[in-house]
Each structure stands twice: as C-alpha cells, then as structure tokens.
Design a protein around this motif. Sequence first.
Motif, PDB file in Angstrom:
ATOM      1  N   MET A   1     -10.592  -7.761   7.423  1.00 16.69           N
ATOM      2  CA  MET A   1     -12.047  -7.796   7.477  1.00 16.69           C
ATOM      3  C   MET A   1     -12.497  -9.136   8.058  1.00 16.69           C
ATOM      4  SD  MET A   1     -14.795  -6.059   6.879  1.00 16.69           S
ATOM      5  CE  MET A   1     -14.215  -4.759   5.775  1.00 16.69           C
TER       6      MET A   1
ATOM      7  N   PRO B   1      -6.059   3.660   5.607  1.00 21.15           N
ATOM      8  CA  PRO B   1      -6.026   4.954   4.910  1.00 21.15           C
ATOM      9  C   PRO B   1      -4.648   5.599   4.869  1.00 21.15           C
ATOM     10  CG  PRO B   1      -6.942   5.223   7.107  1.00 21.15           C
ATOM     11  CD  PRO B   1      -6.731   3.753   6.916  1.00 21.15           C
TER      12      PRO B   1
ATOM     13  N   LYS C   1       0.816  -1.222   0.000  1.00 18.68           N
ATOM     14  CA  LYS C   1       0.000   0.000   0.000  1.00 18.68           C
ATOM     15  C   LYS C   1       0.851   1.275   0.000  1.00 18.68           C
ATOM     16  CE  LYS C   1      -4.008   0.306   1.398  1.00 18.68           C
ATOM     17  NZ  LYS C   1      -5.368   0.569   0.858  1.00 18.68           N
TER      18      LYS C   1
ATOM     19  N   GLY D   1      -6.023  -6.824   2.265  1.00 13.39           N
ATOM     20  CA  GLY D   1      -7.059  -6.114   3.008  1.00 13.39           C
ATOM     21  C   GLY D   1      -8.163  -7.026   3.507  1.00 13.39           C
TER      22      GLY D   1
ATOM     23  N   GLY E   1      -3.829   6.087  10.301  1.00 14.19           N
ATOM     24  CA  GLY E   1      -4.788   5.013  10.522  1.00 14.19           C
ATOM     25  C   GLY E   1      -4.117   3.747  11.035  1.00 14.19           C
TER      26      GLY E   1
ATOM     27  N   SER F   1      -8.129  -3.056   7.624  1.00 13.91           N
ATOM     28  CA  SER F   1      -8.660  -3.460   6.323  1.00 13.91           C
ATOM     29  C   SER F   1      -8.767  -2.260   5.379  1.00 13.91           C
ATOM     30  CB  SER F   1     -10.030  -4.111   6.511  1.00 13.91           C
ATOM     31  OG  SER F   1     -10.592  -4.461   5.269  1.00 13.91           O
ATOM     32  N   TRP F   2      -9.140  -1.118   5.934  1.00 15.15           N
ATOM     33  CA  TRP F   2      -9.252   0.121   5.155  1.00 15.15           C
ATOM     34  C   TRP F   2      -7.866   0.693   4.853  1.00 15.15           C
ATOM     35  CZ3 TRP F   2     -10.840   5.393   7.635  1.00 15.15           C
ATOM     36  CH2 TRP F   2     -10.956   6.361   6.630  1.00 15.15           C
TER      37      TRP F   2
ATOM     38  N   PHE G   1     -11.060  -3.529  11.340  1.00 15.94           N
ATOM     39  CA  PHE G   1     -11.701  -2.875  10.204  1.00 15.94           C
ATOM     40  C   PHE G   1     -10.886  -1.675   9.726  1.00 15.94           C
ATOM     41  CE2 PHE G   1     -16.103  -4.557  11.652  1.00 15.94           C
ATOM     42  CZ  PHE G   1     -15.827  -5.785  11.055  1.00 15.94           C
ATOM     43  N   LEU G   2     -10.198  -1.015  10.649  1.00 20.80           N
ATOM     44  CA  LEU G   2      -9.338   0.105  10.273  1.00 20.80           C
ATOM     45  C   LEU G   2      -8.134  -0.379   9.466  1.00 20.80           C
ATOM     46  CD1 LEU G   2      -8.998   3.150  10.485  1.00 20.80           C
ATOM     47  CD2 LEU G   2      -7.867   2.824  12.693  1.00 20.80           C
TER      48      LEU G   2
END
Length: 396
Positions: A373, A301, A247, A369, A305, A298-299, A295-296
């Motif tokens: 989740m 940002p 990422k 990712g 984050g 998985s996102w 969940f953060l």
Amino acid sequence: MSEQVQHGVSQHAVKERIWTRDFILICIANFLIFLGFQMTLPTISLYVKELGGSDQLIGFVVGIFTFSALLIRPFAGKALETRGRGLVYIGGLIVVILTVGTFGFLASIALLFLMRIMQGFGWGCLTTASGTVASDVVPSTRRGEGLGYFGLSGNLAMAMGPSIGLALVAVLPFNQFFLICAALPACALLAASQIRFKKGVVKKAPAGGKLLDLYEMSSLKPSILAFFITFTFGGIATFLPLYTAQKGVEGIQWYFLVYAVSVMLTRTFAGQLYDRKGHKAVFLPGTLLVVIAMFLLSWMPGTTGLLIAAFLYGFGFGSVQPALQAWAIDQAPADRKGMANATFYSFFDLGIGIGAISFGQIAHSFGYGSIYMTAGFSVIMAMILYVVMTKEKAVK
C-alpha cells in the motif's frame, strides 16, 4: 546529425545499427551478471533468517547494499569519463565476484552486512559502467530502443534467476549456492574482456566545484521520478517470498517468471515508442499499471491475484524504466553521459535502499500487506511530480 557527431569518431561505424559485436558482448555479460544477482534477490532474506535475523535486519542487509552502491556511483560516473569505461566495469565486476562468493562462508549477520557494503561498491561501479557502455555503442537516434534491448538481457535473467535461486537453496547449502551465483559473473568477465571500451580523457575540473561535477544536473528530473518508482522494489524482492508464505499463497516462483516475461514484452515496443513520441507517451500509462499492481499485492487475494500483479508490474515498470534512463542520458552533454547514467542510477539505488529499510520497519510494525500500500502511494507521488515537471517545461 550534430548529436551523432558528439559521440565521436569511434562510434561512426555503429550509428545505423544496434546489434554490433560490442553490443552483443555487453548484453551477454549483462545477462550472466544479472542471472547471478537475480538468484540471490529472493534468497538473501532466507539466508538472513537462517542466520537468526529479523524482518528489520533483513531490510538493513538489503538496504545497505544499495546505499553503498549509491555512494560510489557519482565517483564511478566521473571515472568513466576520465579513466575509461573498462577500468570501472571490470573492476566492479571483480569485486562483485569475490564478495558474492564469500557470502555462504560468513558466520554472522554482522560479517554479511560488511560484505554487502563491499558488494554494493562493486555493483555501483559495474552497473553504472554497463549502462554507459551500452549507450556508447547504440545509435543516438535509437537510444531508447537500444537501451530497451540491453535491458532485455537483464530481464531474461530475471525470468530465470529467482526461480532457479529458490529451487537451488531448497537442495543446496548456502555456501555452495553463493559460489554458483559468483561463477556466473565470473563467466561474464570472459565476455567483457573482449569489449572495445571507450577510453577516458583528461578534463579540467569546472569552476563550479568537484562535488557538483560528480552529478549531471540536467538528468535530475527523470532520476527523481525513478527514485519514487524503484522505492517499490525493496518490498517486492525482499519481502514477497515471506509475505506469500505467511498468507499461504502459492506461486512465488511463477511471480518472478510472469513479471520478467511481461517486462520483455514491453521491450519490443516501449523503447521505439519513446524514440518516436517521447516520455509522455510512456510514463503515465506505465506508472498507472504499477500502482494497480501494488494495491493488488497489498490485497493478495490468492495465486491468480499474485500473477496478475506480476504482469501489471512488469508491463508498467518495463515501459517506464528505459524511457526514464534514455531521457536522463539524452539531456546530458556528450562528454557527460557517464555522469548522467551515474546520476540516474544513484536515485534508482536510493529508492531501492530507502524502500528496503523502510519496508523492514513497516513489516515489523504493521505487517507485510502495508508495504505494498505504501509502495503504491510512492508511485502516485511520482505521477504527480511528473505532471508538475512537464507542465513547468511547457510553460518555459
């Protein structure tokens, strides 16, 4: 008072205080052992990649370690009661030292896979024994607090280990790196040799059969809950360095540091909260934070984050893990504390192992990712099960 008597005359002198000579020694040894272990945690995936392995192979190399630890834990728990704490602890520690020291000299993933199996056997014996030794030498009325402090020794290692490991593999060949990782538990062996371990006693086998005697059934509920929570570990420790690199997110070294500091903060109050109010005051708030963190991730940002997720995950897991372990041990009879600890860590390992292998497949098919989740929904399942379990207990 009756529960204090159950621990035996040998523990009489330490009933009122936690920081005794033996407790300090087991904490020092635990710190050194986990420092070496945490240094390998984010780097083993890089080593497999260097040997030509895929994400799927990384999952299997990580997972087989926990499965071999899982297999040995029930027998280690039985041996803790019948053969004594020292034999299991020292024997497991020696196996860990020898196996980790050979990692960097292996020429193939197949050999690494076999050596990880052996390391798992040693780790299963070592960690089952260490938690039991710690529970032996803290007052039963302060067990949640004492195990929280004991866990803090591992968390201090966690604060430094991953960052040190990632820094060292950037400048050292893997054979030298793994020798350093083995030298740390070798130093722990010196501290452990001074501990006055509780001796084993010979017991008659129960009529229920040898297999069931290897597990402590009264500790099953907290152990099952631990499985669904530690399922998240395989994704974080194994794939997070690869995920952040993909990422383009910086700060993976800081992730482990923030996580560990957050866990250490919880050790100052979570164990005492458990001792005063029980697991109901700790479990649901802690697991909710873990779900948000998953969940953060998985996102993902960005770096901010990533570090917020580290703090939430550390705070949540740091609250829940010692409470579940203390709950598991408190449920067991005095002569089966070793089996209770083995049962708890068996499910602990099973969650990590299944998580690592499953996440290897998920990463291959759906991307990194999706790992986090899936991990978040695993913790939600633990929360649902907890509500059902505690409601059943209330009805009874």
